[in-house]
Scaffold this motif. Structure first.
Motif, PDB file in Angstrom:
ATOM      1  N   LEU A 185      13.035  11.544 -42.309  1.00 13.17           N
ATOM      2  CA  LEU A 185      11.822  11.439 -42.240  1.00 13.17           C
ATOM      3  C   LEU A 185      11.524  11.442 -40.755  1.00 13.17           C
ATOM      4  O   LEU A 185      10.458  11.779 -40.494  1.00 13.17           O
ATOM      5  CB  LEU A 185      11.465  10.383 -42.928  1.00 13.17           C
ATOM      6  CG  LEU A 185      11.685  10.288 -44.447  1.00 13.17           C
ATOM      7  CD1 LEU A 185      11.228   8.719 -45.098  1.00 13.17           C
ATOM      8  CD2 LEU A 185      10.607  11.123 -45.029  1.00 13.17           C
ATOM      9  N   THR A 186      12.339  10.928 -39.832  1.00 17.53           N
ATOM     10  CA  THR A 186      11.999  10.850 -38.409  1.00 17.53           C
ATOM     11  C   THR A 186      12.023  12.411 -37.786  1.00 17.53           C
ATOM     12  O   THR A 186      11.136  12.419 -37.124  1.00 17.53           O
ATOM     13  CB  THR A 186      13.341  10.119 -37.758  1.00 17.53           C
ATOM     14  OG1 THR A 186      13.175   8.777 -38.188  1.00 17.53           O
ATOM     15  CG2 THR A 186      12.911   9.988 -36.344  1.00 17.53           C
ATOM     16  N   LEU A 187      12.804  13.037 -38.194  1.00 20.62           N
ATOM     17  CA  LEU A 187      12.985  14.544 -37.892  1.00 20.62           C
ATOM     18  C   LEU A 187      11.814  15.274 -38.312  1.00 20.62           C
ATOM     19  O   LEU A 187      11.300  16.398 -37.636  1.00 20.62           O
ATOM     20  CB  LEU A 187      14.277  15.190 -38.267  1.00 20.62           C
ATOM     21  CG  LEU A 187      15.900  14.563 -37.714  1.00 20.62           C
ATOM     22  CD1 LEU A 187      17.010  15.183 -38.039  1.00 20.62           C
ATOM     23  CD2 LEU A 187      15.461  14.790 -36.170  1.00 20.62           C
ATOM     24  N   LEU A 188      11.279  14.802 -39.463  1.00 27.53           N
ATOM     25  CA  LEU A 188      10.091  15.406 -39.885  1.00 27.53           C
ATOM     26  C   LEU A 188       8.740  14.878 -39.155  1.00 27.53           C
ATOM     27  O   LEU A 188       7.760  15.338 -39.531  1.00 27.53           O
ATOM     28  CB  LEU A 188      10.056  15.408 -41.378  1.00 27.53           C
ATOM     29  CG  LEU A 188      11.139  16.252 -42.094  1.00 27.53           C
ATOM     30  CD1 LEU A 188      11.071  15.787 -43.546  1.00 27.53           C
ATOM     31  CD2 LEU A 188      10.920  17.636 -42.140  1.00 27.53           C
ATOM     32  N   GLN A 189       9.054  14.131 -38.287  1.00 26.00           N
ATOM     33  CA  GLN A 189       7.920  13.712 -37.355  1.00 26.00           C
ATOM     34  C   GLN A 189       6.657  12.768 -38.607  1.00 26.00           C
ATOM     35  O   GLN A 189       5.529  12.992 -38.100  1.00 26.00           O
ATOM     36  CB  GLN A 189       7.287  14.659 -36.685  1.00 26.00           C
ATOM     37  CG  GLN A 189       8.155  15.212 -35.756  1.00 26.00           C
ATOM     38  CD  GLN A 189       7.422  16.329 -34.579  1.00 26.00           C
ATOM     39  OE1 GLN A 189       6.246  16.208 -34.718  1.00 26.00           O
ATOM     40  NE2 GLN A 189       8.011  16.968 -33.948  1.00 26.00           N
ATOM     41  N   VAL A 190       7.435  12.006 -39.214  1.00 23.08           N
ATOM     42  CA  VAL A 190       6.555  11.219 -40.100  1.00 23.08           C
ATOM     43  C   VAL A 190       6.044  10.035 -39.101  1.00 23.08           C
ATOM     44  O   VAL A 190       6.612   9.534 -38.099  1.00 23.08           O
ATOM     45  CB  VAL A 190       7.208  10.339 -41.226  1.00 23.08           C
ATOM     46  CG1 VAL A 190       6.467   9.471 -42.167  1.00 23.08           C
ATOM     47  CG2 VAL A 190       7.685  11.495 -42.162  1.00 23.08           C
ATOM     48  N   ILE A 226      15.920   5.933 -31.493  1.00 22.73           N
ATOM     49  CA  ILE A 226      15.386   6.430 -30.206  1.00 22.73           C
ATOM     50  C   ILE A 226      14.236   7.509 -30.367  1.00 22.73           C
ATOM     51  O   ILE A 226      13.211   7.599 -29.745  1.00 22.73           O
ATOM     52  CB  ILE A 226      16.440   7.298 -29.584  1.00 22.73           C
ATOM     53  CG1 ILE A 226      17.546   6.368 -29.107  1.00 22.73           C
ATOM     54  CG2 ILE A 226      16.112   8.047 -28.380  1.00 22.73           C
ATOM     55  CD1 ILE A 226      18.857   6.859 -28.513  1.00 22.73           C
ATOM     56  N   LYS A 227      14.065   8.261 -31.516  1.00 21.77           N
ATOM     57  CA  LYS A 227      12.972   9.196 -31.727  1.00 21.77           C
ATOM     58  C   LYS A 227      11.778   8.621 -32.141  1.00 21.77           C
ATOM     59  O   LYS A 227      10.666   8.755 -31.922  1.00 21.77           O
ATOM     60  CB  LYS A 227      13.269  10.188 -32.817  1.00 21.77           C
ATOM     61  CG  LYS A 227      14.475  11.087 -32.261  1.00 21.77           C
ATOM     62  CD  LYS A 227      14.612  12.219 -33.275  1.00 21.77           C
ATOM     63  CE  LYS A 227      15.428  13.309 -32.763  1.00 21.77           C
ATOM     64  NZ  LYS A 227      16.867  13.025 -32.464  1.00 21.77           N
ATOM     65  N   LEU A 228      12.165   7.294 -32.948  1.00 17.83           N
ATOM     66  CA  LEU A 228      11.052   6.592 -33.281  1.00 17.83           C
ATOM     67  C   LEU A 228      10.162   5.735 -32.097  1.00 17.83           C
ATOM     68  O   LEU A 228       9.148   5.331 -32.034  1.00 17.83           O
ATOM     69  CB  LEU A 228      11.145   5.571 -34.601  1.00 17.83           C
ATOM     70  CG  LEU A 228      11.492   6.537 -35.942  1.00 17.83           C
ATOM     71  CD1 LEU A 228      11.937   5.467 -36.848  1.00 17.83           C
ATOM     72  CD2 LEU A 228      10.196   7.108 -36.448  1.00 17.83           C
ATOM     73  N   GLY A 230      11.753   4.860 -28.953  1.00 22.21           N
ATOM     74  CA  GLY A 230      12.209   5.233 -27.663  1.00 22.21           C
ATOM     75  C   GLY A 230      13.589   4.303 -27.154  1.00 22.21           C
ATOM     76  O   GLY A 230      14.092   3.603 -27.824  1.00 22.21           O
ATOM     77  N   PRO A 231      14.139   4.780 -26.052  1.00 19.98           N
ATOM     78  CA  PRO A 231      15.351   4.334 -25.574  1.00 19.98           C
ATOM     79  C   PRO A 231      15.147   2.883 -25.345  1.00 19.98           C
ATOM     80  O   PRO A 231      16.335   2.230 -24.975  1.00 19.98           O
ATOM     81  CB  PRO A 231      15.727   5.168 -24.445  1.00 19.98           C
ATOM     82  CG  PRO A 231      14.338   5.826 -23.855  1.00 19.98           C
ATOM     83  CD  PRO A 231      13.722   5.780 -25.291  1.00 19.98           C
ATOM     84  N   GLY A 232      14.072   2.179 -25.047  1.00 23.42           N
ATOM     85  CA  GLY A 232      13.701   0.860 -24.803  1.00 23.42           C
ATOM     86  C   GLY A 232      13.904  -0.288 -25.722  1.00 23.42           C
ATOM     87  O   GLY A 232      13.618  -1.231 -25.541  1.00 23.42           O
ATOM     88  N   CYS A 233      14.062   0.372 -27.207  1.00 26.65           N
ATOM     89  CA  CYS A 233      13.927  -0.654 -28.198  1.00 26.65           C
ATOM     90  C   CYS A 233      15.028  -1.557 -28.087  1.00 26.65           C
ATOM     91  O   CYS A 233      16.042  -1.390 -27.925  1.00 26.65           O
ATOM     92  CB  CYS A 233      13.576  -0.033 -29.486  1.00 26.65           C
ATOM     93  SG  CYS A 233      15.179   0.946 -30.073  1.00 26.65           S
ATOM     94  N   ALA A 234      14.731  -2.974 -28.602  1.00 23.20           N
ATOM     95  CA  ALA A 234      15.560  -4.017 -28.633  1.00 23.20           C
ATOM     96  C   ALA A 234      16.992  -3.713 -29.548  1.00 23.20           C
ATOM     97  O   ALA A 234      18.071  -3.883 -29.321  1.00 23.20           O
ATOM     98  CB  ALA A 234      15.222  -5.244 -28.763  1.00 23.20           C
ATOM     99  N   THR A 235      16.479  -3.154 -30.542  1.00 18.46           N
ATOM    100  CA  THR A 235      17.617  -2.951 -31.890  1.00 18.46           C
ATOM    101  C   THR A 235      18.505  -1.910 -31.372  1.00 18.46           C
ATOM    102  O   THR A 235      19.666  -1.940 -31.767  1.00 18.46           O
ATOM    103  CB  THR A 235      16.608  -2.305 -32.919  1.00 18.46           C
ATOM    104  OG1 THR A 235      15.750  -3.185 -33.424  1.00 18.46           O
ATOM    105  CG2 THR A 235      17.619  -2.245 -34.139  1.00 18.46           C
TER     106      THR A 235
END
Length: 660
Positions: A185-190, A226-228, A230-235
């Motif tokens: 779903l991320t790659l489909l840009q939901v 990272i796609k959803l 960004g690289p700065g997310c704590a998770t």
């Protein structure tokens, strides 16, 4: 949604049950399904930049299928099957079906329509396989180059049912299936703020905090976040910490590459992860031969982005194995490989030979960006590859309209830098001239100047453009909003002007104003000359001192009034007497020694670079007697006596003797 008979000629699978989605289409009226799909699906695929649209079941479903008692839908013209149909028997239950057969069938489809059509023939389907179907839809859409799903797919009732089921049953999905559904779903840009994505991300976060996610699932989850977010997310930091704690020996090659991609996204924290990167780089040496062309290009790209200069052993080994993959790289993959090799300064003769064969055989089908990257690779490495340069020249003549102004510069620049004219030089530069005349204003001023300067290096003088580039209007555009023109542009303008005076005496147009002329072409970072190699100069200086009798009779690094710096200058009077370098009167002849080290030649060749060739050409036109002292001749001399004899032959070939 219809319960259509599973065609026997499709496969021999048993009953597939969608426990929460397709079954819901049976147990609720169509109007209710419309309402649910509108409420849940509309936010998923509505980008804030795109025109909003409502996602709902197509009215065709109402036209094509009848409903009995408001529950069971069946196709018009098809027999109505009872609940006791043969495929509802225990031996046909999905639990007894090999899921690999389902995935094999799913992977055979090449379009989303085929996947959805296949799913529509199934009576029921577990949530795990529903997530697999979503992933396959993502894969085929990406292969077609689509960044988002087409509206007809979004409105498809089967696709909507698959999405609803993934949201409703996310807590019951196995770890691998859960992260796979999120990835698809991320790659489909939901929309990342949709209830579907938020639900899946929340479930993944809970399982991550509990621990126990396998390496592969951690890698998929990391790339999806990272796609959803960004690289700065704590998770993501938590995921990287868990991956660091795992044994690298338990990673598959695919997981190793996924880990590189995750770290590549976190370039700001590369220092924080450097110790782990060193460990990863060393371990990756053992998996290089397992990597596919795609994975190999991704590792090289990550190493370049992360600036892993200490990983040269890994780069060298990747380069060695990349040779066999060159014909199999996609355009994008080959571009990444070349970018990495340019970044690390890597050069391998076997890679070069394979690249020559590939470019010569398929240059006309290569993407313009890849062609320009191949030429940049040749230029940066000073690699005079005639098969590549000839093939690219032919491609430009045939397909010049495909290239952007910057790509045209990257194509032309190596010809000038490497001092090479291809067999079709007349057609090549005629095509270039026509393009510049037609689209002169479309070329950025600096790009245009670099192209014309490259042409002048190989005696393809841009006479028809000199008046334009020397004009105050063009110079103002070249300067732009800066206070001053950059040093390199001024040097190129000056050398073009010198070329117009020395090599194009018939040119009577606009002259370059003195304020735009430099005094020396030899300057740091923007030099049009190569500084003399100190060790080679030192050897020649010893021989000259012995030959001429004293250091007084030759000067070093002499800046001429014509901007060029001469390595060694010797002055002779009218009778051939050697004069002290401090004497300026009665100088009848000036001898310019060009002490050429390997950096002044193409790589592993005796072919002078363009900037050295034009320097020697101009010095001769200015009246200097140019004597070339190449490194490959000095290297063969074994004694001081031989050196003196060699220099005497070079300086005084008539053997008239030396007098001072």
């Amino acid at each position: 949604m219809a319960l259509i008979t599973l065609r026997r000629n499709l496969c021999h699978l048993s009953d597939f049950r969608i426990h929460g989605a397709l079954a819901a289409l049976k147990n609720h009226p169509v109007i209710h399904v419309h309402k649910v799909s509108e409420e849940r699906l509309c936010p998923w695929f509505c980008s804030p930049r795109s025109e909003p649209f409502r996602v709902r079941f197509h009215h065709g479903c109402c036209k094509k299928f009848h409903s009995e008692n408001g529950n069971d839908l069946h196709a018009v013209g098809e027999p109505v099957f009872s609940q006791a149909h043969d495929w509802d028997r225990p031996e046909q239950n999905l639990k007894s079906v090999d899921e690999q057969m389902f995935y094999r069938r799913l992977n055979s489809f090449t379009s989303s329509e085929e996947v959805l059509s296949f799913i529509s023939t199934l009576q029921t389907l577990p949530a795990t396989l529903a997530a697999g179907a979503l992933q396959r839809i993502c894969e085929v859409e990406k292969k077609d180059g689509n960044q988002k799903l087409p509206k007809e797919i979004l409105k498809n009732s089967v696709f909507q049912a698959l999405c609803i089921q993934c949201e409703q049953e996310s807590s019951g999905l196995p770890d691998a299936i859960l992260v796979t559904a999120l990835q698809a779903l991320t790659l489909l840009q939901v929309d990342p703020h949709s209830s579907l994505l938020l639900n899946l991300v929340t479930e993944c976060h809970c399982r991550l905090k509990r621990g126990g996610l396998e390496v592969h699932s951690l890698c998929i989850l990391g790339e999806s976040l990272i796609k959803l977010q960004g690289p700065g997310c704590a998770t993501l930091e938590l995921i990287i910490c868990q991956l660091k704690s795992e044994k690298l020996e338990e990673f598959t090659p695919e997981d190793i590459v996924a880990l590189y991609r995750i770290l590549q996204a976190c370039t700001e924290k590369v220092d924080q992860h450097q110790a782990f990167l060193n460990k990863l780089n060393n371990f990756s040496l053992s998996v290089v031969y397992h990597l596919s062309p795609t994975l190999m290009s991704q590792v090289l790209s990550a190493l370049a982005v992360l600036d892993q200069t200490q990983a040269l052993p890994l780069v060298i080994k990747l380069g060695k194995y990349a040779v066999r993959h060159i014909p199999h790289f996609t355009n994008e993959e080959l571009r990444k490989v070349l970018e990495a090799f340019i970044c690390f300064g890597h050069n391998d003769r076997f890679f070069t030979k394979a690249l020559e064969r590939h470019v010569a055989s398929s240059c006309l089908t290569l993407d313009p960006e890849v062609v320009s990257k191949v030429m940049e690779y040749c230029s940066r490495k000073r690699m005079l590859s005639k098969p590549i340069l000839d093939a690219v020249a032919e491609t430009f003549v045939c397909q010049s309209e495909k290239f952007s102004p910057h790509q045209i510069y990257e194509l032309i620049e190596p010809f000038g830098k490497l001092n090479y004219l291809p067999p079709n030089a007349s057609a090549l530069f005629r095509k270039l001239e026509n393009m510049l005349l037609t689209h002169f204003n479309y070329f950025p001023p600096k790009t245009l100047l670099k192209i014309l300067h490259s042409c002048s290096l190989i005696e393809c003088h841009p006479v028809n453009f000199m008046a334009k580039i020397f004009s105050p209007y063009f110079l103002q555009k070249l300067q732009g909003e800066e206070l001053y023109l950059d040093r390199l542009s001024l040097a190129q303008l000056t050398q073009l002007f010198l070329t117009s005076v020395l090599e194009c005496p018939f040119y009577k147009g606009q002259k370059l104003l003195p304020k735009y002329q430099v005094r020396s072409f030899l300057t740091p970072c923007s030099s049009l000359e190569t500084p003399v190699d100190f060790q080679l100069y030192k050897s020649v200086k010893i021989g000259l001192t012995d030959l001429l009798g004293a250091r007084l009779y030759f000067a070093s690094k002499v800046l001429t009034p014509y901007c060029y710096t001469i390595d060694v200058e010797i002055k002779l009077d009218e009778e051939g007497l050697v004069l002290p370098y401090t004497v300026d009167e009665d100088v009848h002849k000036r001898v310019a020694l060009c002490i050429d080290d390997p950096k002044r030649f193409s790589l592993n060749s005796k072919h002078l670079l363009g900037k050295e060739a034009i320097k020697q050409r101009h010095l001769r036109l200015l009246g200097y007697h140019v004597v070339q002292i190449p490194y490959y001749e000095i290297e063969t001399i074994k004694s001081r006596v031989e050196l003196v004899e060699y220099l005497q032959r070079k300086l005084f070939p008539q053997n008239v003797g030396v007098r001072w």
